[in-house]
Enzyme design. Structure first.
Site, PDB file in Angstrom:
ATOM      1  N   SER A 159      42.174  47.401  38.127  1.00 59.23           N
ATOM      2  CA  SER A 159      41.803  46.112  38.698  1.00 59.23           C
ATOM      3  C   SER A 159      40.293  45.916  38.595  1.00 59.23           C
ATOM      4  O   SER A 159      39.623  46.643  37.848  1.00 59.23           O
ATOM      5  CB  SER A 159      42.280  46.042  40.151  1.00 59.23           C
ATOM      6  N   ASN A 160      39.736  44.967  39.318  1.00 56.58           N
ATOM      7  CA  ASN A 160      38.292  44.744  39.288  1.00 56.58           C
ATOM      8  C   ASN A 160      37.811  44.343  40.680  1.00 56.58           C
ATOM      9  O   ASN A 160      38.615  44.230  41.609  1.00 56.58           O
ATOM     10  CB  ASN A 160      37.946  43.672  38.247  1.00 56.58           C
ATOM     11  N   ARG A 161      36.505  44.125  40.814  1.00 54.23           N
ATOM     12  CA  ARG A 161      35.936  43.936  42.145  1.00 54.23           C
ATOM     13  C   ARG A 161      35.925  42.485  42.642  1.00 54.23           C
ATOM     14  O   ARG A 161      35.244  42.172  43.622  1.00 54.23           O
ATOM     15  CB  ARG A 161      34.514  44.506  42.156  1.00 54.23           C
TER      16      ARG A 161
END
Ligand code: CTP
Length: 215
Positions: free
Chosen positions: A21-23
């Protein structure tokens, strides 16, 4: 006007307990949804997993993977006037999802990734709705954003510095239009930036409609 807004990250499963995933916090997309409702627009919000309350008055469609957001946008976009692609869709996903938890071993583990489908680039060129893309960049922000505007066939692209915008309550953005013009919104809370953006999107959309009717 009917706004279709995407927000937050996607999660690309690796095995039953892990994902890539990402932030992205989803704060910018949610602020745009709230500002659009406040301005009297109808809002459908396609949201990745985030930790924010649902905006009152929005129809929320929860998604998790890049394939789900792809399908949800294609389902809802024909009935919108403005699509705002604020979601941070993963660019890669594992080639295969392990059905069982990957067990720890001493050896190196290689994960093979394939590109996900690009939602913006998949939209038809002949369309009635306005398409707004976002460009999160860490360098050459203007050049990269302008390239993305053309490559992904957007009408408008909102660029921000990924190092400052993500997870923060504030943002500073530069907006690039198809005709070559640009506009900057200096550092402010995401709420204030969102109000400005909604005004701009609604204006561009209105102008396009008037142009089409006048032809
Ligand atoms: N986007 C999309 N589908 C994807 C990936 C991104 O529609 N599979 C959209 C995002 O929602 C955003 C825009 O494309 O509106 C730009 O996303 P960004 O992450 O900045 O660009 P990338 O295409 O991922 O390019 P790069 O990572 O090389 O900067």
């Amino acid at each position: 006007m009917r706004f279709l807004i995407t927000a937050g990250p996607t999660r690309e499963p690796i095995d039953p307990v892990r994902y890539l995933s990402n932030r992205s916090s989803g704060k910018m997309g949610y602020a745009i949804a709230e500002a659009a409702i406040e301005a009297g627009h109808e809002v459908v919000l396609i949201s990745g997993p985030v930790d924010i309350n649902r905006p009152r008055g929005a129809a929320v469609i929860p998604i998790s993977t890049s394939d789900e957001i792809f399908a949800a946008v294609h389902e809802h976009v024909p009935s919108c006037d403005v699509l705002v692609m604020c979601a941070a869709v993963a660019d890669y996903k594992p080639v295969a999802v392990f059905t069982k938890k990957i067990k720890k071993r001493d050896a190196k583990l290689l994960l093979e990734l394939i590109p996900t489908r690009d939602v913006l680039a998949s939209l038809p060129k002949a369309r009635k709705y306005l398409v707004v893309g976002f460009a999160a960049e860490t360098d050459n922000i203007q050049t990269n954003a302008q390239k993305k505007l053309l490559k992904k066939n957007c009408d408008v692209i909102v660029a921000n510095d990924a190092r400052f915008g993500m997870e923060s309550d504030e943002n500073e953005v530069e907006i690039f239009f198809r005709g070559g013009e640009n506009k900057k919104i200096t550092r402010a809370s995401k709420k204030i930036v969102a109000r400005e953006l909604v005004k701009i999107f609604a204006n561009v959309c209105e102008k396009r409609l008037t142009k089409k009717i006048g032809r």
